[in-house]
Design an enzyme around this catalytic site. Structure first.
Site, short mmCIF file in Angstrom:
data_model
loop_
_atom_site.label_atom_id
_atom_site.label_comp_id
_atom_site.label_asym_id
_atom_site.label_seq_id
_atom_site.Cartn_x
_atom_site.Cartn_y
_atom_site.Cartn_z
N CYS B 140 0.84 -1.20 0.00
CA CYS B 140 0.00 0.00 0.00
C CYS B 140 0.88 1.26 0.00
CB CYS B 140 -0.91 -0.02 1.22
SG CYS B 140 -1.87 1.48 1.43
N CYS B 143 -0.16 4.00 2.35
CA CYS B 143 0.09 3.71 3.77
C CYS B 143 1.58 3.77 4.11
CB CYS B 143 -0.40 2.32 4.14
SG CYS B 143 -1.92 1.79 3.38
N ASP B 144 2.39 3.13 3.29
CA ASP B 144 3.78 2.87 3.68
C ASP B 144 4.80 3.65 2.87
OD1 ASP B 144 2.74 0.94 5.47
OD2 ASP B 144 2.63 -0.52 3.84
#
Lengths: 108, 313
Positions: B140, B143-144
């Site tokens: 992701c 997200c990351d």
């Protein structure tokens, strides 16, 4: 219930001397998937009291042991019976899979 | 261990899946006075439990760990009486008034069922992939991605989400390499101009990841040419796998209506084609799959479950 933390000494002693089969989870603190398994393991431990001994080995602290046991991927669960590894499973995806692994390996 | 026992108890609401949709549904259901159980196969949180830093769920000025957030959602619902059973669902019988959910530890009966089983990223299925999640292997970008500021990353995949991920990462990382097994992108044409104008995005065509090379974390990937079989080494600090996602609906085929990709067909009211059965979170057909939209679905599903129990519609 907390998992029994095993260093090499305790691991050797448990695997060699335990009267019941020993289930060991090889893990490390940075392993995000290992963390997800922990709540299921709490239940697995309470459901298998007296039936098997369950412990865990932190492969960061016990590099030599992890190498001896040929652990390449974590989390790996190994079942030991009479001092020998008889079955293993990598990254089980559910508590049901862990239960199934225990039942099948104990039937061996 | 008690197994395969039919549980006589009839719940008002059975929730399948303990991610943000499931536990929000549980919170709302139990606070409406409904007898509620959550069936979860491993631990709370679902997909978000694999992300250590979540910055797009409001209320946490320093972000929040996904595993912790999952546990907090579980505890929040359990505080009002929701139950959790760690079981794996094998099959469903949802057509009758009393719905049956068959699990690894017996059958659960309920008047309504909220399916919140989520989705999971498709994996590359390369050796050591699971072990390296969070240590160079990511699924992701939103997200990351921030962990790769000024670094070199590869995005694996050639569809819209892969290109979207590459564009997000191009604003963070020093260099982004799109690795695709074909010789052109499957992504929509509108992306072409944007990609061509983004100087730090490069392409590796006809390439498949054959090996992940790591010490404590990912250092490089080996790419195999899909035509010649020739292998090359690509040094990267991280990879983002974007080869699609699959809903967790394997045992729901012909039980509720699914779309072509396997998602449960349900609108914003979360109602499926089966009365008393609702779909919440990533498993539902929807435009934006995020923690907050999953949580919102959970609240809505609990509301309509309550309405169904009261009015029978």
């Amino acid at each position: 219930m907390e998992m029994l933390n095993m260093n090499k000494e305790l691991f050797d002693k448990s695997v060699k001397e335990s009267e019941v089969p020993v289930l060991v989870e090889f893990w490390a603190p940075w392993c995000t998937y290992c963390r997800r398994i922990a709540p299921a393991m709490t239940k697995v431990i309470s459901e298998n009291q007296g039936n098997i001994l369950i412990g865990q080995v932190n492969i960061d602290d016990e590099e030599e042991l992890a190498e001896l046991e040929k652990i390449e991927i974590i989390p790996t669960f190994v079942m030991y019976k009479n001092g020998k590894a008889i079955a293993s499973i990598v990254a089980p995806e559910s508590k049901a899979k862990i239960d199934e692994f225990i039942t099948e390996s104990l039937a061996k | 261990m008690e197994k395969n026992i039919i549980k006589e108890h009839i719940y008002d609401v059975i929730i399948v899946g303990g991610g943000p949709a499931g536990y929000t549904a549980a919170l709302y259901a139990v606070r409406a006075g409904l007898d509620t159980v959550v069936l979860e196969k491993l631990s709370a949180g679902g997909q978000m439990a694999m992300t250590t830093q979540i910055d797009n769920y409001p209320g946490f000025e320093n972000g929040v760990d996904g595993f912790d957030l999952g546990e907090k959602m579980q505890l929040g619902a359990e505080r009002f009486g929701a139950k959790t059973e760690l079981v794996e669902v094998n099959s469903y019988g949802l057509s009758g008034e009393i719905k049956k959910v068959s699990t690894s530890e017996g059958e659960f009966l309920g008047k309504t069922v909220i399916i919140a089983t989520g989705a999971k990223p498709r994996e590359l299925e390369v050796h050591k992939e699971k072990e390296l999640v969070g240590r160079g292997v990511n699924y992701c970008a939103a997200c990351d991605g921030m962990a790769y500021k000024g670094k070199t990353v590869a995005v694996i995949g050639g569809g819209n989400s892969a290109v979207g991920d590459a564009l997000i990462l191009s604003r963070i990382a020093k260099k982004v390499i799109i690795v695709h097994r074909r010789d052109s992108l499957r992504a929509t044409k509108v992306y072409n101009d944007i990609l061509n104008n983004t100087s730090n995005i490069e392409f590796m065509w006809n390439s498949q990841v054959s090996e992940l090379i790591a010490e404590d974390k990912l250092k490089a990937i080996k790419l195999k040419d899909t035509h010649t079989g020739e292998e090359v080494l690509l040094e990267v600090d991280g990879i983002f796998v974007s080869v699609g996602r699959k809903p967790e609906t394997e045992n729901l085929d012909s039980i509720v209506n699914l779309d072509k990709a396997g998602y449960i067909v349900a609108g914003e009211d979360t109602k499926t084609n089966v009365k008393g059965v609702f779909a919440a979170g990533d498993v539902r057909t929807k435009a934006l799959r995020q923690i907050i939209t999953a949580a919102a679905d959970g609240a809505i599903a609990a509301h309509y479950a309550e309405e169904y129990l009261v009015e029978g519609k």
